[in-house]
Every structure is written in structure tokens, then in C-alpha cells.
Write a protein that holds these residues in place. Structure first.
Motif, PDB file in Angstrom:
ATOM      1  N   LEU A   1       0.698  -1.114  -0.114  1.00 48.89           N
ATOM      2  CA  LEU A   1      -0.052   0.035  -0.174  1.00 48.89           C
ATOM      3  C   LEU A   1       0.763   1.493  -0.029  1.00 48.89           C
ATOM      4  N   SER A   2       2.034   1.263   0.775  1.00 50.42           N
ATOM      5  CA  SER A   2       2.759   2.418   0.825  1.00 50.42           C
ATOM      6  C   SER A   2       3.593   2.771  -0.582  1.00 50.42           C
ATOM      7  N   ASP A   3       3.913   1.363  -1.338  1.00 48.60           N
ATOM      8  CA  ASP A   3       4.356   1.677  -2.580  1.00 48.60           C
ATOM      9  C   ASP A   3       3.368   2.047  -3.508  1.00 48.60           C
ATOM     10  N   VAL A   4       2.285   2.058  -3.450  1.00 49.82           N
ATOM     11  CA  VAL A   4       1.063   2.723  -4.164  1.00 49.82           C
ATOM     12  C   VAL A   4       1.121   3.984  -3.915  1.00 49.82           C
ATOM     13  N   VAL A   5       1.428   4.481  -2.655  1.00 51.63           N
ATOM     14  CA  VAL A   5       1.128   6.009  -2.251  1.00 51.63           C
ATOM     15  C   VAL A   5       2.373   6.501  -2.991  1.00 51.63           C
ATOM     16  N   ALA A   6       3.555   5.842  -2.795  1.00 51.90           N
ATOM     17  CA  ALA A   6       4.598   6.391  -3.240  1.00 51.90           C
ATOM     18  C   ALA A   6       4.710   6.692  -4.916  1.00 51.90           C
ATOM     19  N   LEU A   7       4.129   5.820  -5.546  1.00 51.45           N
ATOM     20  CA  LEU A   7       3.882   5.815  -7.106  1.00 51.45           C
ATOM     21  C   LEU A   7       2.770   7.182  -7.284  1.00 51.45           C
ATOM     22  N   PHE A   8       2.083   7.405  -6.680  1.00 50.19           N
ATOM     23  CA  PHE A   8       1.247   8.686  -6.668  1.00 50.19           C
ATOM     24  C   PHE A   8       2.110   9.804  -6.130  1.00 50.19           C
ATOM     25  N   ASP A   9       2.966   9.663  -5.104  1.00 48.29           N
ATOM     26  CA  ASP A   9       3.732  10.918  -4.743  1.00 48.29           C
ATOM     27  C   ASP A   9       4.779  11.072  -5.831  1.00 48.29           C
ATOM     28  N   LEU A  10       4.921   9.988  -6.617  1.00 53.52           N
ATOM     29  CA  LEU A  10       6.084  10.348  -7.679  1.00 53.52           C
ATOM     30  C   LEU A  10       5.269  10.963  -9.181  1.00 53.52           C
ATOM     31  N   LEU A  11       4.116  10.479  -9.156  1.00 55.13           N
ATOM     32  CA  LEU A  11       3.582  10.950 -10.695  1.00 55.13           C
ATOM     33  C   LEU A  11       2.792  12.394 -10.393  1.00 55.13           C
ATOM     34  N   ILE A  12       2.017  12.445  -9.367  1.00 57.56           N
ATOM     35  CA  ILE A  12       1.278  13.671  -9.103  1.00 57.56           C
ATOM     36  C   ILE A  12       2.066  15.182  -9.345  1.00 57.56           C
ATOM     37  N   PRO A  13       3.280  15.272  -8.679  1.00 65.29           N
ATOM     38  CA  PRO A  13       3.781  16.582  -8.948  1.00 65.29           C
ATOM     39  C   PRO A  13       4.277  16.737 -10.399  1.00 65.29           C
ATOM     40  N   LEU A  14       4.847  15.761 -10.739  1.00 65.31           N
ATOM     41  CA  LEU A  14       5.145  15.838 -12.414  1.00 65.31           C
ATOM     42  C   LEU A  14       3.763  16.148 -13.248  1.00 65.31           C
ATOM     43  N   LEU A  15       2.834  15.376 -12.952  1.00 62.45           N
ATOM     44  CA  LEU A  15       1.650  15.988 -13.729  1.00 62.45           C
ATOM     45  C   LEU A  15       0.973  17.101 -13.229  1.00 62.45           C
TER      46      LEU A  15
ATOM     47  N   VAL B   1      11.001   8.105  -5.567  1.00 65.52           N
ATOM     48  CA  VAL B   1      11.631   7.382  -6.635  1.00 65.52           C
ATOM     49  C   VAL B   1      12.487   6.187  -5.995  1.00 65.52           C
ATOM     50  N   PHE B   2      13.228   6.853  -4.999  1.00 66.68           N
ATOM     51  CA  PHE B   2      14.166   5.606  -4.372  1.00 66.68           C
ATOM     52  C   PHE B   2      13.575   4.428  -4.047  1.00 66.68           C
ATOM     53  N   TYR B   3      12.466   4.445  -3.231  1.00 64.64           N
ATOM     54  CA  TYR B   3      12.006   3.654  -2.533  1.00 64.64           C
ATOM     55  C   TYR B   3      11.384   2.421  -3.604  1.00 64.64           C
ATOM     56  N   LEU B   4      10.622   3.181  -4.392  1.00 63.82           N
ATOM     57  CA  LEU B   4       9.959   2.600  -5.590  1.00 63.82           C
ATOM     58  C   LEU B   4      11.029   1.386  -6.452  1.00 63.82           C
ATOM     59  N   VAL B   5      12.209   2.122  -6.648  1.00 59.08           N
ATOM     60  CA  VAL B   5      13.350   1.443  -7.351  1.00 59.08           C
ATOM     61  C   VAL B   5      13.676  -0.053  -6.111  1.00 59.08           C
ATOM     62  N   LEU B   6      14.032   0.543  -5.255  1.00 58.30           N
ATOM     63  CA  LEU B   6      14.287  -0.237  -3.962  1.00 58.30           C
ATOM     64  C   LEU B   6      13.653  -1.465  -3.602  1.00 58.30           C
ATOM     65  N   HIS B   7      12.072  -1.133  -3.363  1.00 59.80           N
ATOM     66  CA  HIS B   7      11.358  -2.183  -3.269  1.00 59.80           C
ATOM     67  C   HIS B   7      11.178  -3.286  -4.488  1.00 59.80           C
TER      68      HIS B   7
END
Length: 348
Positions: free
Chosen positions: A270-284, A330-336
Motif C-alpha cells: 500500500l505504501s508503494d502505491v502511495v509512493a507511486l502517486f507521490d512520484l507521478l502527481i507533482p510531475l503531472l 523514486v528511491f523506494y519504488l526502485v528499491l522495493h
């Protein structure tokens, strides 16, 4: 409906939940006990000639009436032993043994300790003067067998700032969700009843010995959080060193899943899903909805404001928090992803 809005809402609900939990934790306080058992501070050291003196001085300067400091040189091939022995104090004992790893060094110290409570810290870490007292007073009942404190990061480089913000975020989470049920008593600032350590056979020899030891102790009783027991530590200064450290931690965590809500696989996913949103939202947002991007930035900054004020955070880190949050996403998505693949392939 713009598909970005549900993602943004999930991030706001996730961060807001822990933010409100942190505020609730600050308001309700926590149980303590006024007692002063004898304490043994164990410091394992391996090639720490540059840091060990500061670690020892902070340990010996504790505002506490009855304690000893035991440094165990775990087969260093630098001047760690000489530097440690340059200090003279009736409270200090310094030993040297063949290199065998951190858990073995801690158990060597445990076998020579006289304290009823055993405190651990690292040779690259400095305890704040009241850290020992804050740890001890959290043993508020007989079923509390362990206590973990708050880790902070020294330094002003980008990576050090990012890691300090990360640990502030961890402190928020622990105040919100783990005040009386801590999943990890961190090695740089942890305390255990000696009896509990002896019942589990000493510190657990594991790649993540602090987590594995906490998990073992929790089979016998409770481990709680002491927010004001603070230590300042050295952390990786390069991205490659950070990757190696966090890879070791995460692969070790995956082998020890089940130690509480923070370490359950469902929470990790679940935290990885939130991290993905944290990655994409500011870019979009910054490319298509700059107004919402500003609101997102202000919201994330606001969620860190109380922790910055109450935990002694840095204002610059607060202002840069959304950027640092994006880095960690970014870091934790790659690490996980690396960790999950390694686990599936049997390489973890």
C-alpha cells in the motif's frame, strides 16, 4: 473526472491520516515511570576511529545517576581501540575481540554488563544528554521489555537532509501509530530489560539485528517508543552507499515480515502505491495544473510543520520537504521493486 484527482485524494487522505494521528499522539502524551535502575550502554565499533570519541563522550555525559559504558572493538584494523582508550572514566570499559559482526559484539558486551537495563547505541552516533533517562522512564510497567528512541541525521548535504526528513517522518508515524507498540527499536538508541535479552538468547544475529531482536523480544512482552530519547547519527553521504545500506535493510526486513503493522507485506504494498502517486502527481500537476501543484506543495509542507517544531527539525528541510518526498518516492519504488524481484527469485 480527471483521473489524477482520485490519486491526489488518496495521497491527501494517507498523509492526513498520519498527520492527525501525530497531533493526537502529542496531545494524549504517554505513560512513564520514575525509577533509576543500573544501565549498561553497549557500543559496538568497527573501524570508527573518526567517530568513536564523540560517541563515547556523549554516552559518558548522560544525565543519569547509575550507568556504565562498554565499548567493544569488533576487530577494527584502524585506530578505533587507541582512540577509545584515550578516554579515562570510571564508568568506561573498552574491550577488543576478533571481528564477528555487530550482534556478536553486542552479545560480547552483554556478557560483561552489570546493568538491569541494556542500552545500545552506535560508534558513529551521539546520544543527547537526556536520552538515557528518557529511555528508562518508558519502562512504565513490567510487561514493557524494550524501548526505542528517535534517530536524527547529522550533516547538511542533500542526502543527509533527505535522510533527516525521512527520520522525522518515521518519528511522526511512531508517535501516531506505535507509541505503545513499536515495530523497531533502532540500534542507535534502544533499551531492553536484560532478562528479556537473556530469555531470547541475546541479540539476534541477523542482517537487521535491531529489527530481528525487537521482533524476538515482542514475543515475550511489549516494546514502546520514547519520542524524546534522541540520538544524532552519521548516515551515507553518497547515493551508492545509501543504496547498499537500504538494500541490506530492506532485504533483511522482507525475511522478518510480521513484526507489526509497519512491516506487514500489505502495508508495504500500500505504501508503494502511495509512493507511486507521490512520484507521478507533482510531475503531472506542474505540467498541467500548476494551481493544484502549489496546493499540493503547501499541503505536504503543512503536514511536516508540527514535526519540525516539536522534533527540532530544520526550517530549510521543511521548505524543501515536497522535493525530498519526491526523491524518496523514486528511491523506494526502485528499491522495493528490486527487493520483491529478489525475493521471488530466491536471491533475498
Amino acid at each position: 473526472m480527471n483521473p489524477l484527482l482520485p490519486c491526489l485524494l488518496i495521497v491527501i487522505l494517507w498523509d492526513g491520516y498520519f498527520f492527525l494521528g501525530y497531533l493526537k499522539g502529542l496531545l494524549r502524551g504517554y505513560a512513564t515511570r520514575d525509577w533509576t535502575p543500573r544501565v549498561s550502554i553497549l557500543i559496538p565499533a568497527y573501524n570508527e576511529e573518526k567517530n568513536v570519541l564523540k560517541a563515547l563522550e556523549s554516552a559518558l555525559s548522560q544525565d543519569y545517576p547509575d550507568f556504565e559504558v562498554i565499548l567493544v572493538d569488533d576487530g577494527s584494523d584502524d585506530d578505533t581501540l587507541r582512540v577509545a582508550r584515550s578516554l579515562t572514566s570510571p564508568r568506561l570499559r573498552v574491550y577488543k575481540k576478533e571481528h564477528g559482526g555487530k550482534a556478536e559484539a553486542l552479545n560480547f558486551g552483554l556478557s560483561r554488563a552489570s546493568g538491569e537495563v541494556i542500552v545500545t547505541t552506535d560508534a558513529d552516533s551521539s546520544l543527547e544528554p537526556k536520552a538515557l533517562r528518557e529511555l528508562v522512564k518508558r519502562f512504565h510497567s513490567d510487561d514493557v521489555l524494550g524501548v526505542g528512541g528517535s534517530v536524527r541525521v547529522r550533516g547538511s548535504s542533500f542526502l543527509e537532509m533527505a535522510q533527516d526528513v525521512e527520520h522525522l517522518r518515521i518519528a511522526m508515524f511512531r508517535q501516531a501509530k506505535e507509541l505503545e507498540d513499536l515495530s523497531l527499536a533502532p540500534g542507535p538508541v534502544a533499551a531492553f530489560r536484560r532478562e528479556a535479552l537473556e530469555r531470547i538468547g541475546g541479540f539476534v544475529d541477523d542482517a537487521v539485528e535491531d529489527y530481528a531482536t525487537t521482533k524476538a523480544v515482542k514475543t515475550l512482552g511489549k516494546v514502546v517508543y520514547a519520542p524524546r530519547a534522541r540520538v544524532w547519527t552519521e548516515m551515507p553521504k553518497s547515493l551508492s552507499t545509501l543504496w547498499k545500506q537500504r538494500k541490506r535493510w530492506f532485504l533483511g526486513d522482507l525475511k522478518n515480515l510480521g513484526g507489526g503493522f509497519t512491516k506487514e507485506l500489505t502495508f508495504l504494498l500500500l505504501s508503494d502505491v502511495v509512493a507511486l502517486f507521490d512520484l507521478l502527481i507533482p510531475l503531472l500537476l506542474i505540467t498541467g495544473r500548476p494551481g493544484l501543484f502549489v496546493l499540493w506543495w503547501l499541503f505536504e509542507t503543512a503536514t511536516m510543520l508540527p514535526a519540525t517544531l516539536f522534533e527540532g527539525g530544520r526550517i530549510l528541510n521543511l521548505l524543501l520537504f515536497p522535493l525530498l518526498l519526491w526523491f524518496w518516492a523514486v528511491f523506494y519504488l526502485v528499491l522495493h521493486l528490486y527487493g520483491y524481484v529478489s525475493l521471488l527469485l530466491g536471491r533475498a
